[in-house]
Motif scaffolding. Structure first.
Motif, PDB file in Angstrom:
ATOM      1  N   PRO A   1       0.855  -1.199   0.000  1.00  0.00           N
ATOM      2  CA  PRO A   1       0.000   0.000   0.000  1.00  0.00           C
ATOM      3  C   PRO A   1       0.887   1.244   0.000  1.00  0.00           C
ATOM      4  N   CYS A   2       0.404   2.302  -0.536  1.00  0.00           N
ATOM      5  CA  CYS A   2       1.166   3.560  -0.616  1.00  0.00           C
ATOM      6  C   CYS A   2       1.457   4.064   0.792  1.00  0.00           C
ATOM      7  N   PRO A   3       2.731   4.359   1.106  1.00  0.00           N
ATOM      8  CA  PRO A   3       3.070   4.840   2.454  1.00  0.00           C
ATOM      9  C   PRO A   3       2.441   6.203   2.758  1.00  0.00           C
ATOM     10  N   ALA A   4       2.053   6.966   1.716  1.00  0.00           N
ATOM     11  CA  ALA A   4       1.494   8.303   1.940  1.00  0.00           C
ATOM     12  C   ALA A   4      -0.031   8.279   2.019  1.00  0.00           C
ATOM     13  N   CYS A   5      -0.672   7.657   1.027  1.00  0.00           N
ATOM     14  CA  CYS A   5      -2.136   7.734   0.983  1.00  0.00           C
ATOM     15  C   CYS A   5      -2.830   6.403   1.206  1.00  0.00           C
ATOM     16  N   GLY A   6      -2.082   5.328   1.254  1.00  0.00           N
ATOM     17  CA  GLY A   6      -2.695   4.036   1.577  1.00  0.00           C
ATOM     18  C   GLY A   6      -3.264   3.293   0.395  1.00  0.00           C
TER      19      GLY A   6
ATOM     20  N   LYS B   1       5.205   2.380  -7.185  1.00  0.00           N
ATOM     21  CA  LYS B   1       4.826   3.788  -7.260  1.00  0.00           C
ATOM     22  C   LYS B   1       3.318   3.916  -7.105  1.00  0.00           C
ATOM     23  N   CYS B   2       2.905   4.972  -6.413  1.00  0.00           N
ATOM     24  CA  CYS B   2       1.474   5.198  -6.218  1.00  0.00           C
ATOM     25  C   CYS B   2       0.951   6.023  -7.386  1.00  0.00           C
ATOM     26  N   ARG B   3      -0.075   5.484  -8.046  1.00  0.00           N
ATOM     27  CA  ARG B   3      -0.660   6.200  -9.188  1.00  0.00           C
ATOM     28  C   ARG B   3      -1.488   7.400  -8.715  1.00  0.00           C
ATOM     29  N   ALA B   4      -1.935   7.362  -7.453  1.00  0.00           N
ATOM     30  CA  ALA B   4      -2.798   8.438  -6.949  1.00  0.00           C
ATOM     31  C   ALA B   4      -1.993   9.666  -6.533  1.00  0.00           C
ATOM     32  N   CYS B   5      -0.882   9.443  -5.737  1.00  0.00           N
ATOM     33  CA  CYS B   5      -0.163  10.603  -5.222  1.00  0.00           C
ATOM     34  C   CYS B   5       1.299  10.660  -5.658  1.00  0.00           C
ATOM     35  N   GLY B   6       1.749   9.643  -6.335  1.00  0.00           N
ATOM     36  CA  GLY B   6       3.111   9.677  -6.865  1.00  0.00           C
ATOM     37  C   GLY B   6       4.174   9.241  -5.897  1.00  0.00           C
TER      38      GLY B   6
HETATM   39 ZN    ZN Z   1      -0.320   7.464  -2.591  1.00  0.00          ZN
END
Ligand code: ZN
Length: 435
Positions: free
Chosen positions: A350-355, A368-373
């Motif tokens: 899971p994205c460490p920033a937005c989950g 890489k997170c597609r939502a927040c980069g």
């Molecule tokens: Zn994210």
């Protein structure tokens, strides 16, 4: 069964040849000829020997007849039959005939099924017991004939072999396929390996030019006869119910990684070293280890669905691998899983920033997170859901060796299945369980 004062044993081996004669047929014919000559045949044994022995005949089968009467007459009849039928001019056919009135060492049989014996050792055992014997060609058949006459089975099964009319030898066999499937469905697990249901294949009808039409294997004479009655086939000349060491694992001995010898068969405990790999032709290689030693195990393409079991193994699984050791690897016949390791698989974390769930950023580049980069280098490790569990697994009937004990008979750790009469279909129930 001890050899009585008036009892004797006849051993016969290596009468086969490329032309297709088979030792069991010669043994069946010999039994027919003994009775009118005043000998009573008490038991007919089909004895399988080390399947990896060099110079073995196909299937490495020898036969023994336990008989009463005049041993001299029996010896003359046996030799006459070999000389009448065996292709003695064929270089690979070296028949042996043995008639023993005194017991031959059981250890000779044990070695012939688990190890290798020489012609000289056979001759010494025969001379020590004062046996009559004759070796043709190079005399190699004396090994199997001696082993067969010496054999005592710690475990046994039966095979009813149906032999063709001589005029039909070499022509296509007529055995109704569906009747074989019905016979197996109605009598399994009391009979086995007539067909391979998973692979939709007939197993018990040979394709070689020998006299065998088909054979039914099972746990008692009553069961194999019951199944045989269901088989629709061409008229046949002769039928013999053999007691045999087939299906008993008589060839397997305990072995250790790093201490196996060529051409023997073993049960080897070890820990899976790495995820098995599938090579060219669909052959699967499994590496197991024990105390720093490594052993390569093979599940070849003909073992079909068994390869899926091997592929599902993971590093750290503890198993017992059974099979023949040839050319430096163990050719798997079956395996037991004793304990599964905790296997883990990686998946996008899971994205460490937005989950939100990340996706791969490319090989070796993390996720890489597609939502927040946001990026992360560490995958999420989750327990792998294992496709297999502890227990025994075996190759299918199409790939089974004669001596390998099918799991339907139970395993070393389970007691042999003993079915109560109420579990049995009508027919064999209540019939004698011994010949
Ligand atoms: Zn994210």
């Amino acid at each position: 069964m001890a050899i009585g004062v008036d009892g004797f044993r006849i051993g016969l081996d290596d009468t086969d040849a490329a032309s297709g004669l088979c030792t069991t047929w010669l043994g069946a014919v010999l039994a027919e000829r003994l009775e009118p000559a005043g000998c009573r045949v008490r038991e007919r044994r089909l004895v399988r020997l080390n399947p990896n022995a060099p110079f073995r005949t196909r299937g490495n089968a020898a036969i023994a007849l336990l008989a009463d009467g005049d041993p001299g007459t029996a010896f003359e009849l046996a030799c006459a039959l070999v000389e009448e039928y065996a292709p003695l001019d064929a270089p690979m056919t070296n028949p042996g005939v043995v008639v023993a009135e005194r017991a031959l060492p059981v250890a000779f049989y044990t070695r012939a099924v688990t190890d290798l014996c020489t012609i000289g050792e056979a001759v010494r055992a025969l001379d020590s017991a004062g046996a009559r014997y004759r070796g043709y060609g190079n005399g190699r058949g004396l090994i199997g004939a001696t082993a067969a006459a010496a054999a005592e089975f710690a475990d046994r099964t039966w095979e009813l072999l149906v032999y063709r009319e001589p005029a039909r030898w070499g022509t296509p066999r007529h055995v109704d396929r569906e009747s074989l499937f019905r016979a197996e469905a109605d009598t399994f697990p009391h009979t086995w390996d007539s067909v391979d249901r998973a692979n939709r294949a007939v197993v018990c009808v040979p394709h070689t030019p020998d006299p065998v039409l088909f054979g039914v294997r099972g746990e008692s004479p009553a069961w194999v006869k019951w199944a045989r009655e269901m088989v629709v086939a061409e008229p046949n000349a002769l039928e013999t119910c053999w007691v045999t060491n087939q299906g008993t694992d008589a060839h397997l001995v305990p072995g250790e990684c790093g201490a196996l010898r060529e051409a023997r068969s073993y049960a080897v405990a070890g820990t899976v070293a790495s995820t098995p790999t599938t090579g060219e032709g669909g052959h699967v290689t499994l590496l197991i280890g024990d105390g720093g030693e490594r052993l390569g195990c093979m599940a070849y393409e003909p073992t079909k669905g068994f390869r899926d079991v091997v592929r599902a193994l993971r590093a750290g699984d503890r198993i017992v691998a059974c099979g023949s050791y040839r050319h430096g690897s163990l050719n798997l016949e079956k395996l037991r899983i004793d304990a599964l390791a905790e296997a883990a698989v990686s998946r996008p974390p899971p994205c460490p920033a937005c989950g939100k769930r990340t996706t791969s950023a490319g090989a070796g580049k993390g996720w890489k997170c597609r939502a927040c980069g946001a990026r992360t280098a560490e995958p999420e490790r989750v327990a792998e859901e294992r496709a297999i569990g502890p227990g025994w697994y075996e190759v299918p009937p199409v790939a089974r060796r004669h001596l390998a004990r099918p799991l339907c008979r139970g395993t070393e750790t389970d007691s042999i299945r003993r079915h109560q009469p109420e579990d049995m279909p009508p027919g064999p129930a209540g019939s004698a369980d011994s010949p």
